[in-house]
Scaffold this motif. Structure first.
Motif, PDB file in Angstrom:
ATOM      1  N   ALA A 146      74.403  98.507 105.433  1.00 16.66           N
ATOM      2  CA  ALA A 146      75.219  97.437 104.849  1.00 16.66           C
ATOM      3  C   ALA A 146      75.325  96.383 105.806  1.00 16.66           C
ATOM      4  O   ALA A 146      75.339  96.294 106.739  1.00 16.66           O
ATOM      5  N   THR A 147      75.759  95.258 105.010  1.00 19.09           N
ATOM      6  CA  THR A 147      76.141  94.123 105.815  1.00 19.09           C
ATOM      7  C   THR A 147      77.143  94.195 106.833  1.00 19.09           C
ATOM      8  O   THR A 147      77.085  93.670 107.838  1.00 19.09           O
ATOM      9  N   SER A 212      77.222  87.480 110.182  1.00 16.98           N
ATOM     10  CA  SER A 212      76.547  88.073 108.833  1.00 16.98           C
ATOM     11  C   SER A 212      77.128  87.534 107.617  1.00 16.98           C
ATOM     12  O   SER A 212      76.301  87.172 106.709  1.00 16.98           O
ATOM     13  N   HIS A 213      78.407  86.949 107.634  1.00 17.23           N
ATOM     14  CA  HIS A 213      78.863  86.262 106.431  1.00 17.23           C
ATOM     15  C   HIS A 213      79.628  84.890 106.934  1.00 17.23           C
ATOM     16  O   HIS A 213      79.905  84.504 107.907  1.00 17.23           O
ATOM     17  N   ASP A 214      79.565  83.840 105.921  1.00 14.72           N
ATOM     18  CA  ASP A 214      80.340  82.699 106.102  1.00 14.72           C
ATOM     19  C   ASP A 214      81.256  82.460 105.206  1.00 14.72           C
ATOM     20  O   ASP A 214      80.999  82.183 103.840  1.00 14.72           O
ATOM     21  N   HIS A 215      82.435  82.859 105.423  1.00 18.66           N
ATOM     22  CA  HIS A 215      83.629  82.492 104.526  1.00 18.66           C
ATOM     23  C   HIS A 215      84.574  81.559 104.679  1.00 18.66           C
ATOM     24  O   HIS A 215      85.392  81.156 104.147  1.00 18.66           O
ATOM     25  N   TRP A 225      76.114  79.334 109.826  1.00 16.28           N
ATOM     26  CA  TRP A 225      75.645  80.860 110.168  1.00 16.28           C
ATOM     27  C   TRP A 225      75.505  81.073 111.573  1.00 16.28           C
ATOM     28  O   TRP A 225      75.013  82.240 111.846  1.00 16.28           O
ATOM     29  N   TYR A 226      75.955  80.247 112.456  1.00 18.89           N
ATOM     30  CA  TYR A 226      75.927  80.358 113.992  1.00 18.89           C
ATOM     31  C   TYR A 226      77.205  80.066 114.503  1.00 18.89           C
ATOM     32  O   TYR A 226      77.872  79.122 114.274  1.00 18.89           O
TER      33      TYR A 226
END
Length: 274
Positions: A146-147, A212-215, A225-226
């Protein structure tokens, strides 16, 4: 004196003056000739450079000039020419073939070693399958789970045992047994798209890694994303694959404190693998 003698006296005086003039005439003519000759002696007209160079006694021949130059070069050397060995020294200063040129981005690999913290896991997060990791250029580096598991890049190290990178900046990894992943590798994994870096080092030494996520909210509605260890972030208008401009060197749009991004050069790009 009697009057009859006056004319004879005047005639005698006139004859005497005439004789005196006749005697002086040659001297007068000589003086006139001398004056005339002095007036005619004028300076000669200036000659041109071409006329002067035409005189063989005043200018050396081209052959003698070349011979003189050749002799000078043989004795003193031509100052416009590099000294012996100057070019050889410059050529000898080149870097090895495998070293990046100054200002270029170095491409390298990153993998787990004894200095990493490895978490042992009992279950198999790859039980539902595996895929080639997007963070590697090798087709034997995979991802699964899973993520939330953050199994970014995994390799089979022995038998069915897999080791996966979970946080490259903190140097953490996970280990577990996965017959499923082993079978998937034996069957061959399909490569999808171009690989993307797992970590990058900017020219000021800041390390950045994928997330993994960008909230979060970013400048002008962009995406990130980095994240970098100094709190800055790398922005993109689209997905993660558009984060980098792969020129020479690679560059990124770096945002500090959610401010407007600035183009920043990348010193090192690391993909997962060995």
């Amino acid at each position: 004196m009697p009057r009859s003698s006056a004319p004879s006296v005047r005639a005698a005086l006139l004859r005497r003056r005439l004789l005196t003039l006749l005697a002086a005439l040659p001297l007068l003519l000589l003086g006139v000739t001398a004056c005339g000759g002095a007036a005619e002696e004028r300076p000669s007209a200036p000659t041109s450079d071409a006329e002067e160079s035409a005189t063989p006694t005043e200018s050396p021949s081209p052959t003698s000039i070349e011979a003189t130059r050749a002799g000078d070069d043989a004795e003193t050397g031509d100052p416009t020419e590099p000294e012996d060995g100057a070019d050889d020294g410059a050529a000898g200063s080149t870097t090895p073939d495998d070293a990046p040129a100054p200002g270029s981005t170095e491409l390298t690999t990153l993998w787990v070693d004894d200095s990493w913290t490895i978490e042992e896991r009992e279950d198999d997060p790859c039980a539902f399958g595996a895929a080639v990791s997007p963070y590697s250029e090798q087709d034997d580096v995979f991802t699964c789970g899973a993520t939330a598991d953050s199994l970014l890049a995994c390799m089979i190290e022995d038998g069915d045992t897999a080791v996966c990178i979970t946080n490259p900046l903190e140097r953490t990894a996970m280990r577990f047994d996965s017959p499923t992943a082993r079978d998937a590798l034996d069957a061959g994994l399909e490569v999808e798209g171009e690989p993307i870096p797992m970590t990058v080092e900017l020219t000021d030494g800041a390390l950045c890694t994928t997330i993994s996520h960008d909230h979060d909210t970013h400048w002008d509605g962009k995406f990130s994303w980095y994240r970098c260890e100094d709190g800055s972030e790398l922005l993109t208008d689209e997905d993660i694959t558009h984060t980098f401009d792969e020129g020479d060197p690679w560059t990124v749009q770096r945002s500090v404190d959610t401010g407007a991004p600035e183009e920043t050069a990348v010193a090192v790009v690391a993909f997962a693998g060995v």
